[in-house]
Design a protein around this motif. Structure first.
Motif, PDB file in Angstrom:
ATOM      1  N   VAL A 116     -76.076  47.826  31.732  1.00 36.36           N
ATOM      2  CA  VAL A 116     -76.472  46.422  31.572  1.00 36.36           C
ATOM      3  C   VAL A 116     -77.110  46.163  30.205  1.00 36.36           C
ATOM      4  O   VAL A 116     -77.007  45.065  29.661  1.00 36.36           O
ATOM      5  CB  VAL A 116     -77.425  46.007  32.716  1.00 36.36           C
ATOM      6  N   ASN A 117     -77.721  47.179  29.645  1.00 33.54           N
ATOM      7  CA  ASN A 117     -78.374  46.970  28.353  1.00 33.54           C
ATOM      8  C   ASN A 117     -77.393  46.636  27.249  1.00 33.54           C
ATOM      9  O   ASN A 117     -77.688  45.849  26.366  1.00 33.54           O
ATOM     10  CB  ASN A 117     -79.155  48.225  27.951  1.00 33.54           C
ATOM     11  N   VAL A 127     -71.938  43.540  39.224  1.00 35.31           N
ATOM     12  CA  VAL A 127     -72.911  43.373  40.311  1.00 35.31           C
ATOM     13  C   VAL A 127     -72.385  42.340  41.314  1.00 35.31           C
ATOM     14  O   VAL A 127     -72.508  42.530  42.539  1.00 35.31           O
ATOM     15  CB  VAL A 127     -74.286  42.960  39.756  1.00 35.31           C
ATOM     16  N   LEU A 164     -71.787  43.206  45.188  1.00 33.57           N
ATOM     17  CA  LEU A 164     -72.409  42.487  46.297  1.00 33.57           C
ATOM     18  C   LEU A 164     -71.341  41.958  47.249  1.00 33.57           C
ATOM     19  O   LEU A 164     -71.520  41.968  48.470  1.00 33.57           O
ATOM     20  CB  LEU A 164     -73.268  41.340  45.762  1.00 33.57           C
ATOM     21  N   ALA A 176     -75.358  50.473  50.907  1.00 37.10           N
ATOM     22  CA  ALA A 176     -75.936  51.711  50.374  1.00 37.10           C
ATOM     23  C   ALA A 176     -75.014  52.337  49.341  1.00 37.10           C
ATOM     24  O   ALA A 176     -75.426  52.603  48.209  1.00 37.10           O
ATOM     25  CB  ALA A 176     -76.219  52.696  51.508  1.00 37.10           C
ATOM     26  N   LEU A 216     -74.358  49.669  46.205  1.00 40.33           N
ATOM     27  CA  LEU A 216     -75.474  49.344  45.318  1.00 40.33           C
ATOM     28  C   LEU A 216     -76.135  50.591  44.740  1.00 40.33           C
ATOM     29  O   LEU A 216     -76.735  50.531  43.670  1.00 40.33           O
ATOM     30  CB  LEU A 216     -76.495  48.484  46.066  1.00 40.33           C
ATOM     31  N   TRP A 217     -75.978  51.701  45.435  1.00 44.21           N
ATOM     32  CA  TRP A 217     -76.504  52.939  44.848  1.00 44.21           C
ATOM     33  C   TRP A 217     -75.677  53.293  43.605  1.00 44.21           C
ATOM     34  O   TRP A 217     -76.212  53.724  42.575  1.00 44.21           O
ATOM     35  CB  TRP A 217     -76.476  54.061  45.876  1.00 44.21           C
ATOM     36  N   ILE A 247     -74.184  51.050  41.756  1.00 45.86           N
ATOM     37  CA  ILE A 247     -74.616  50.078  40.755  1.00 45.86           C
ATOM     38  C   ILE A 247     -75.928  50.517  40.117  1.00 45.86           C
ATOM     39  O   ILE A 247     -76.113  50.440  38.891  1.00 45.86           O
ATOM     40  CB  ILE A 247     -74.783  48.686  41.421  1.00 45.86           C
ATOM     41  N   LYS A 248     -76.836  50.996  40.934  1.00 41.08           N
ATOM     42  CA  LYS A 248     -78.125  51.437  40.394  1.00 41.08           C
ATOM     43  C   LYS A 248     -77.916  52.535  39.362  1.00 41.08           C
ATOM     44  O   LYS A 248     -78.519  52.514  38.286  1.00 41.08           O
ATOM     45  CB  LYS A 248     -79.009  51.952  41.528  1.00 41.08           C
ATOM     46  N   PHE A 304     -77.829  49.833  36.155  1.00 44.70           N
ATOM     47  CA  PHE A 304     -79.246  49.645  35.853  1.00 44.70           C
ATOM     48  C   PHE A 304     -79.853  50.891  35.215  1.00 44.70           C
ATOM     49  O   PHE A 304     -79.205  51.914  35.085  1.00 44.70           O
ATOM     50  CB  PHE A 304     -80.005  49.263  37.122  1.00 44.70           C
ATOM     51  N   GLY A 305     -81.109  50.760  34.854  1.00 45.63           N
ATOM     52  CA  GLY A 305     -81.808  51.871  34.231  1.00 45.63           C
ATOM     53  C   GLY A 305     -81.804  51.746  32.719  1.00 45.63           C
ATOM     54  O   GLY A 305     -81.202  50.827  32.147  1.00 45.63           O
ATOM     55  N   ALA A 306     -82.485  52.686  32.087  1.00 48.90           N
ATOM     56  CA  ALA A 306     -82.490  52.705  30.629  1.00 48.90           C
ATOM     57  C   ALA A 306     -81.162  53.278  30.143  1.00 48.90           C
ATOM     58  O   ALA A 306     -80.453  53.940  30.892  1.00 48.90           O
ATOM     59  CB  ALA A 306     -83.657  53.561  30.142  1.00 48.90           C
TER      60      ALA A 306
END
Lengths: 653, 502
Positions: free
Chosen positions: B376-377, B387, B391, B432, B435-436, B438-439, B443-445
């Motif tokens: 995402v960054n 995302v 979803l 679960a 989205l896991w 996706i996480k 996401f994240g740095a």
């Protein structure tokens, strides 16, 4: 009125889309202007709708917007049921949302995701309005999940932080467990009544009192089963034990979100849902008892955890859990009006406390540990006084909003004859002492006593800007006055009219109302009940422990180490939710995959059959050597065998 | 005088176009422009199927019927009803997207690549519109060839293993189907599928026929335990191949059940319904857990596909459980409708997810979840789409992923509480595993230099994903137009499955 309702719902949505999709073009000021405008329109119109409902006495409005689909004779629609219950919720939601929007201009000032933030909170407002204004179970579920998603996005707003994206996944999944029950509850009601429309479901409920649903070879009482399933959804959204584990972690999101979503509005959706569905819950006694007991456990046991927290937001978060338990207890005792009233007062004073906590946090440059605060009173007078108002309202100090709502709730519990009411009353009365203790523990640690922050932080201390303090003041006002004029009509009067349904034999509030002689006498009566002295006692103990004898808490901790550890580990519920269950799920998935798919199906069936074919082919290949004498030999042998068989067979020549 | 109808145009125009491309070969550039123009044109031509569709009747529409092999009474017999029309539109909608998805990416033999997809499109439309059993079989088998080539030529490292596995599985399945079709021909004297529907069959005949069809369709859906070809095929297939595979090929299995198994062998379906329900729930629960354990994004989405297709077969086969429990047909149609909507929705969502993985793969050339983190960054627009589709895959209301699952769960509650309970676990499991992922990916740095160097979507990629997002949201917010065109055909199917042929 349909256009008004549409405007209420769509203006925050439009604002969210503009701020989200064109955020870069309209800039920061553009983003907050457009979203604040959207929510302000929504709030003003909601207030007008409430006025029209309550003062002008307009009848409940049931409008269908469009047909989502029709299948098998079941019409699923998107529509609004606007009555006094939903109108009250609309005002609470839009008012708190408006305050949070304004506050966020200050709180999110330096954040790179400014436009995204405003887009999300407006989207949340839209989703929450869809939830409360729905006239059917489908749209309720839509709103229910939509607020969950926005909550997911906002908890993970700072997506580079590992703790934030851990917390948001946890929140979503725990909520999904609740929604799983909720969806089955909706399916049960459709099965029983043939409709998803509130009014048809409500009309059918009385006739289903003795209906059963066969589950395997058992027969379960149908309405209780449906209501308990629905309530499992409420346990997720309103964070009731044991599905409460997500809410404290949700504090990873920006503080305005904690105020709006995780204190004032979304988490009360479960309470609202039970009130909304009261015509069904009233015929499901077992479900009411279930609500009561779960609520009571939540009220007491999560309050205890707040005693050992040092993160200021987590204290408020556990307090929210506990107060949600109070609301649920009221719903379980059929005192829906009292539960809704506590929801309303709580929305004001808890949003206030969160925003005040946020004000402290920004003043200390995002320090949340109360062990590094103290003595902030003289630096932040507005935050100090508004926090005091919030704390007094929370502990139920006479005259403040929380006093009226909490006392009405406890008195109602005393009169309830439903199974579990005695246990619940014990929990919530004991909870009063606990509430006062943790509340003033926090208050004293933050605002009084020695200044424990470092010199660098101290040198920058100052009161927050007006966009932050104005919402504090605006929220403090209803936290003081709302009880004086609202208790009579809301709890004991006919404010809610037909929007709540209570069977006469459950109607504890009506019996309580016989003794209602205005707020002043209620106040006087409050002084005669032990509940008030428990609250004052809690505050006094907090003063003694944290200001008078500050070394005592440590000694107590050493003395009661086992209890302390139990509380510090939150009864090991987090450990279960974070370590055991996901690990078990992953291990199971891995085992299924490696044993089932890779070894058995692929290794055994697929490659196995290929191997069988391969062996067969190899075998046959052996026969085809290409040497003529092999074939000739085979022919001779064959002929000999055939001839031999012809000769020796029984009955042969 | 044979008329050349719209369905024929939709079938043969892409096939002809593809063939022309193959003949001209590499000599002229701009093959992707030709493919895009042709596929868009085909889509435009297919719109009248919807606009001119009479949703008030369950009769076949846009019918074309001329003798083909008179000696065996084989006919060139085409027609559509509410069950097949949405799937044809899905096909014509997705083909231009797949062409766009391969635009600059396919460097090896681009002409043949795009030609394969065009030919595949025509054959798939043929499958969905054939009303003659043998014609259906020809399209069904012919379609394997371009798909086989797409994976085998443009696939990943283990493409040969995947192709052979895919081919053997599906080919074995369809051999049994051919036997069933021949048997039905001997009974009715023609290959007319509508005549198959009407022919009375004893239980002793129905059971083998049902099993023969089951083998063919179960492999395609795919149902547990004949699903293991799918993850391998997906992992090795190029992005476009994965999209078509997930979005349309799998639907042929589901379509087969409503076109053949249910109406031709209703009593066998009833007898074996419990088995079908068990296999469907196995797909939802067991495969849901398996998906959780995947490290490869494509594998994860492939397993998620299997789990979601479990809802399709569950919705189709709960009919008799509803009937025997409630003594009423109410709810049967809801289950079938749910299954059909789930098929269309899954076409959009899984297609979109594979496109998203393709976008990442084109940049970093890996599908490993662990190779990403913090996308995402550097790719905020892409992340928004990813995302959203995730979803939708988790069944969020307001997206198409919700509609089918919602209807099937509602309907299965009428059949048996436990069915609904087990099916409902998808709310937790689906969220679960999706989205896991996706996480860990989005996401994240920023996790590494590769992610740090990512650039966001190009205009072409944006357009593809925006079109898919439009489909996902429109069906989710207003499924009525889709459900309405199906309803007459679903009602007819309900009558067919509840009337014994014995």
């Amino acid at each position: 009125m349909e256009s008004t309702y549409l405007a209420i719902v769509l203006s925050p949505l439009a604002a969210a889309l503009i701020a989200g999709l064109f955020g870069r073009r309209i800039g920061r000021a553009g983003a907050h202007s457009v979203t604040i405008l959207g929510v302000a329109v929504s709030c003003a119109l909601s207030a007008a709708v409430l006025w029209r409902q309550v003062v002008d006495g307009a009848p409940a409005d049931n409008v269908s917007v469009y047909t989502w689909l029709v299948t098998d004779g079941v019409r699923m629609e998107i529509g609004f049921l606007v009555d006094r219950l939903s109108a009250l919720m609309m005002v609470v939601v839009t008012f708190v949302s408006l305050m949070v929007h304004v506050y966020s201009i200050g709180y999110m000032h330096d954040d790179a995701g400014y436009q995204r933030f405003f887009s999300y909170i407006s989207l949340f407002t839209f989703s929450m309005l869809m939830l409360v204004m729905s006239n059917n179970l489908l749209q309720l579920f839509f709103g229910w999940e939509a607020v969950g998603v926005v909550s997911y996005l906002l908890i993970g707003f700072w997506y580079t932080r590992p703790s934030a994206i851990f917390a948001n996944l946890k929140a979503f999944l725990v909520n999904r467990i609740g929604d799983f029950g909720f969806l089955l509850g909706i399916a049960a009601l459709l099965y029983l009544t043939g409709s998803l429309d509130y009014r048809e479901v409500f009309a059918a409920a009385p006739g289903l009192q003795d209906a059963t649903i066969d589950v395997g070879s058992w027969q379960w009482p149908a309405l209780s089963m449906a209501c308990i399933l629905l309530f499992i959804g409420a346990m997720g959204k309103s964070a009731q034990v044991p599905l409460h584990v997500w809410l404290p972690d949700s504090m990873e999101g920006p503080t305005p979100i904690s105020a709006l979503i995780h204190a004032a509005t979304m988490v009360t959706a479960g309470v609202f849902m039970v009130a909304r569905m009261s015509p069904v819950f009233e015929y499901a006694e077992a479900a009411l008892s279930f609500v009561l007991v779960i609520g009571a456990i939540t009220a007491l046991f999560t309050g205890l955890i707040a005693l050992v927290q040092f993160d200021i937001k987590r204290v408020v978060a556990y307090s929210t859990l506990s107060q949600l338990g109070y609301m649920m207890v009221a719903q379980g005792a059929s005192a829906y009006a009292a539960g809704m009233f506590h929801l309303t007062t709580h929305a004001f004073f808890k949003a206030l406390l969160f925003l005040a906590a946020g004000s402290v946090i920004i003043a200390l440059h995002h320090e949340q540990d109360m062990r590094r605060m103290g003595g902030l009173r003289k630096y932040m007078p507005v935050t100090y006084w508004t926090s005091l108002v919030g704390c007094l309202a929370l502990i139920g100090f006479p005259g403040f909003a929380g006093f009226f709502s909490k006392d009405a709730l406890i008195e109602a519990e005393d009169l309830s004859r439903i199974a579990g009411a005695g246990f619940a009353e014990f929990c919530i009365v004991a909870g009063v002492f606990i509430t006062a203790l943790y509340t003033f523990r926090m208050f004293f640690l933050v605002f009084h006593g020695p200044e424990r922050m470092d010199a660098e932080a101290r040198s920058h201390l100052h009161e927050s800007p007006w966009v932050v303090t104005l919402p504090l003041v605006l929220l403090a006002i209803p936290s003081v006055i709302v009880g004086w004029f609202a208790t009579g009509p809301l709890v004991f009067g006919d404010f809610f009219g037909d929007s709540l349904y209570v069977r006469p034999e459950h109607d504890v509030l009506a019996r309580l109302g016989e003794e209602w002689h205005g707020p002043m006498s209620f106040l006087v009566h409050g002084f005669q009940s032990p509940v008030l002295y428990l609250a004052l006692g809690g505050a006094a103990v907090a003063w003694f422990l944290y200001l008078r004898q500050p070394h005592l808490p440590d000694q107590l901790r050493d003395r009661f180490g086992a209890v302390y550890r139990l509380l510090e580990n939150k009864y090991y519920a987090d450990w279960l939710a974070e370590r055991v269950i996901p690990a078990a799920g992953r291990a199971m998935g891995g085992a299924f995959w490696r044993v089932g798919d890779v070894t058995l199906i692929d290794g055994g069936l697929v490659n196995g059959s290929a191997r069988v074919v391969g062996w067969g082919a190899a075998l046959i290949r052996r026969l085809q050597t290409g040497y003529l004498y092999h074939y000739a030999f085979a022919m001779v042998i064959g002929l000999a065998l055939l001839a031999g068989w012809l000769l020796i067979r029984p009955g042969g020549s | 005088m044979p008329e050349f109808g719209l369905l024929s145009v939709l079938i043969w125009l892409p096939i002809l176009g593809g063939t022309v491309m193959l003949i001209i070969g590499e000599r002229s550039g701009g093959s992707q422009w030709f493919a895009l123009a042709l596929s868009v044109f085909t889509f435009v031509l297919s719109v009248p199927l919807y606009a001119g569709f009479d949703s008030g009747t369950a009769d076949m529409q846009f019918v074309e019927r001329i003798p083909w092999i008179p000696a065996f009474r084989v006919e060139y017999f085409l027609g559509i009803d509410g069950l097949s029309m949405p799937l044809i539109l899905l096909t014509t909608f997705l083909t231009p997207i797949v062409v766009l998805a391969g635009w600059e990416v396919v460097k090896l033999r681009p002409v043949q690549y795009f030609a394969a997809f065009l030919i595949l499109e025509g054959l798939m439309i043929g499958v969905f519109s054939a009303l003659d059993g043998l014609l259906f079989y020809v399209f069904w088998e012919a379609m394997l060839v371009p798909m086989f080539l797409i994976i085998g030529v443009w696939g990943g490292e283990r493409r040969v293993y995947a192709t052979i596995k895919f081919f053997l599985y599906t080919f074995l399945g369809s051999v049994f189907m051919l036997l069933a079709l021949i048997y039905l021909y001997l009974q009715t004297g023609s290959y007319n599928i509508l005549a198959f529907h009407a022919v009375p069959l004893s239980m002793a005949e129905q059971i083998p026929i049902f099993l023969a069809f089951l083998f063919a369709f179960a492999v395609k859906v795919p149902m547990w335990p004949v699903h293991t070809w799918l993850p391998d095929a997906h992992v090795e297939a190029p992005t476009g191949g994965s999209v078509i595979l997930a979005a349309i090929l799998l639907k042929m299995g589901g379509y087969g059940f409503v076109r053949f198994s249910l109406p031709i062998t209703p009593d066998a379906s009833q007898t074996l319904a419990l088995l079908m329900i068990a296999l469907s729930l196995m797909a939802v629960v067991y495969i849901g857990f398996v998906a959780l354990a995947q490290q490869d994004m494509k594998k994860l989405i492939a397993y998620s596909s299997i789990a979601h297709m479990g809802f399709v077969t569950l919705g189709f086969f709960i009919a008799w459980a509803i009937l025997s429990r409630t003594g009423d047909t109410a709810g049967i149609g809801m289950g079938i409708t749910g299954g059909m909507v789930q098929m269309v929705s899954h076409g959009f969502i899984s297609g979109a997810l594979f496109l998203c993985v393709g976008v990442l793969y084109d940049r970093l050339h890996t599908r490993e979840i662990g190779a990403y983190g913090g996308v995402v960054n550097t790719m905020p627009i892409f992340a928004t789409f990813f995302v959203l589709f995730a979803l939708a895959n988790a069944g969020l209301p307001g997206t198409s992923g919700f509609v089918g699952e919602f209807l099937v769960i509602l309907a299965s509650f009428r059949a048996n509480f436990w069915y609904a309970l087990l099916a409902g676990t998808t709310l937790v499991l689906g969220a679960a595993y999706t989205l896991w992922m996706i996480k860990r990916v989005v996401f994240g740095a920023v996790a590494n230099d590769g992610v740090a160097a990512l650039r966001d979507l190009s205009v072409r990629e944006f357009m593809i994903l925006a079109l898919m997002a439009g489909g996902v949201l429109i069906i989710g917010l207003w499924p009525a137009p889709l459900v309405d065109v199906m309803s007459a055909s679903v009602d007819k199917l309900v009558v067919q499955v509840t009337q014994s042929k014995l």
